[in-house]
Write a protein that holds these residues in place. Structure first.
Motif, PDB file in Angstrom:
ATOM      1  N   UNK A   1      20.321 -13.512  -6.573  1.00 34.94           N
ATOM      2  CA  UNK A   1      19.265 -12.662  -7.113  1.00 34.94           C
ATOM      3  C   UNK A   1      19.794 -11.249  -7.322  1.00 34.94           C
ATOM      4  N   UNK A   2      19.591 -10.724  -8.506  1.00 33.78           N
ATOM      5  CA  UNK A   2      19.951  -9.338  -8.788  1.00 33.78           C
ATOM      6  C   UNK A   2      18.644  -8.534  -8.867  1.00 33.78           C
ATOM      7  N   UNK A   3      18.657  -7.370  -8.221  1.00 33.27           N
ATOM      8  CA  UNK A   3      17.459  -6.549  -8.132  1.00 33.27           C
ATOM      9  C   UNK A   3      17.706  -5.190  -8.764  1.00 33.27           C
ATOM     10  N   UNK A   4      16.758  -4.720  -9.538  1.00 34.84           N
ATOM     11  CA  UNK A   4      16.881  -3.430 -10.208  1.00 34.84           C
ATOM     12  C   UNK A   4      15.621  -2.634  -9.933  1.00 34.84           C
ATOM     13  N   UNK A   5      15.761  -1.570  -9.143  1.00 35.30           N
ATOM     14  CA  UNK A   5      14.620  -0.724  -8.801  1.00 35.30           C
ATOM     15  C   UNK A   5      14.482   0.416  -9.800  1.00 35.30           C
ATOM     16  N   UNK A   6      13.248   0.807 -10.033  1.00 35.80           N
ATOM     17  CA  UNK A   6      12.983   1.918 -10.944  1.00 35.80           C
ATOM     18  C   UNK A   6      11.669   2.581 -10.557  1.00 35.80           C
ATOM     19  N   UNK A   7      11.403   3.742 -11.187  1.00 36.49           N
ATOM     20  CA  UNK A   7      10.133   4.408 -10.981  1.00 36.49           C
ATOM     21  C   UNK A   7      10.158   5.633 -10.103  1.00 36.49           C
ATOM     22  N   UNK A   8      11.294   5.906  -9.508  1.00 39.40           N
ATOM     23  CA  UNK A   8      11.378   7.091  -8.671  1.00 39.40           C
ATOM     24  C   UNK A   8      11.317   8.369  -9.487  1.00 39.40           C
ATOM     25  N   UNK A   9      11.156   9.477  -8.798  1.00 40.92           N
ATOM     26  CA  UNK A   9      11.098  10.754  -9.485  1.00 40.92           C
ATOM     27  C   UNK A   9      10.613  11.852  -8.572  1.00 40.92           C
ATOM     28  N   UNK A  10      10.283  12.966  -9.178  1.00 40.43           N
ATOM     29  CA  UNK A  10       9.793  14.136  -8.456  1.00 40.43           C
ATOM     30  C   UNK A  10       8.278  14.203  -8.591  1.00 40.43           C
ATOM     31  N   UNK A  11       7.603  14.351  -7.469  1.00 36.87           N
ATOM     32  CA  UNK A  11       6.142  14.405  -7.475  1.00 36.87           C
ATOM     33  C   UNK A  11       5.682  15.404  -6.431  1.00 36.87           C
ATOM     34  N   UNK A  12       4.568  16.041  -6.671  1.00 38.36           N
ATOM     35  CA  UNK A  12       4.022  16.977  -5.698  1.00 38.36           C
ATOM     36  C   UNK A  12       3.320  16.225  -4.570  1.00 38.36           C
ATOM     37  N   UNK A  13       3.286  16.856  -3.437  1.00 38.27           N
ATOM     38  CA  UNK A  13       2.574  16.276  -2.308  1.00 38.27           C
ATOM     39  C   UNK A  13       1.133  15.987  -2.701  1.00 38.27           C
ATOM     40  N   UNK A  14       0.663  14.824  -2.297  1.00 37.93           N
ATOM     41  CA  UNK A  14      -0.675  14.382  -2.662  1.00 37.93           C
ATOM     42  C   UNK A  14      -0.711  13.544  -3.916  1.00 37.93           C
ATOM     43  N   UNK A  15       0.392  13.513  -4.631  1.00 38.97           N
ATOM     44  CA  UNK A  15       0.465  12.750  -5.867  1.00 38.97           C
ATOM     45  C   UNK A  15       0.794  11.289  -5.648  1.00 38.97           C
ATOM     46  N   UNK A  16       1.023  10.596  -6.762  1.00 40.45           N
ATOM     47  CA  UNK A  16       1.273   9.158  -6.728  1.00 40.45           C
ATOM     48  C   UNK A  16       2.485   8.792  -7.570  1.00 40.45           C
ATOM     49  N   UNK A  17       3.105   7.703  -7.195  1.00 38.52           N
ATOM     50  CA  UNK A  17       4.179   7.088  -7.965  1.00 38.52           C
ATOM     51  C   UNK A  17       4.069   5.585  -7.811  1.00 38.52           C
TER      52      UNK A  17
END
Length: 123
Positions: free
Chosen positions: A1-17
């Protein structure tokens, strides 16, 4: 199985990702999936896990009630919805896969790992 993660980034406290982990290779639906995270100078910590069917989920105390793990076996993808983010959630987040049941919180029990995606929470 090969896994590819994505979606990270910079967000302010209280925010969502929302993180995503796309799997390829063997039958995705046969694996339990998990998210771990590692902050600088710290060990890799368990965040959340989900069984192959999606019927059971497990969370670290530090994220329970704020994070939600889910999976779509038709898309070979597992997700981590992160809400009410805190400064201490800053880390590289890794997805992982394992075959056997149990021991969801132990990194050594996972056979496959993604490359990690960085989540930075700012004040």
């Amino acid at each position: 199985v090969q896994l590819q993660a994505s979606g990270g980034g910079l967000v302010q406290a209280g925010g969502s990702l929302r993180l995503a982990c796309a799997a390829s290779g063997r039958t995705f639906s046969g694996y339990a999936m998990a998210w771990f995270r590692q902050a600088p100078g710290r060990e890799r910590d368990f965040v959340a896990a989900i069984t192959w069917s999606g019927g059971n989920t497990y969370y670290a105390d530090s994220v329970r009630g704020r994070f939600t793990i889910s999976r779509d076996n038709s898309k070979n993808t597992v997700y981590l919805q992160m809400n009410s983010l805190k400064l201490e959630d800053t880390a590289v987040y890794y997805c992982a896969a394992k075959i056997f049941m149990g021991d969801y919180g132990r990194p050594s029990k996972y056979s496959y790992w993604g490359q990690g995606t960085l989540v930075t929470v700012s004040s």
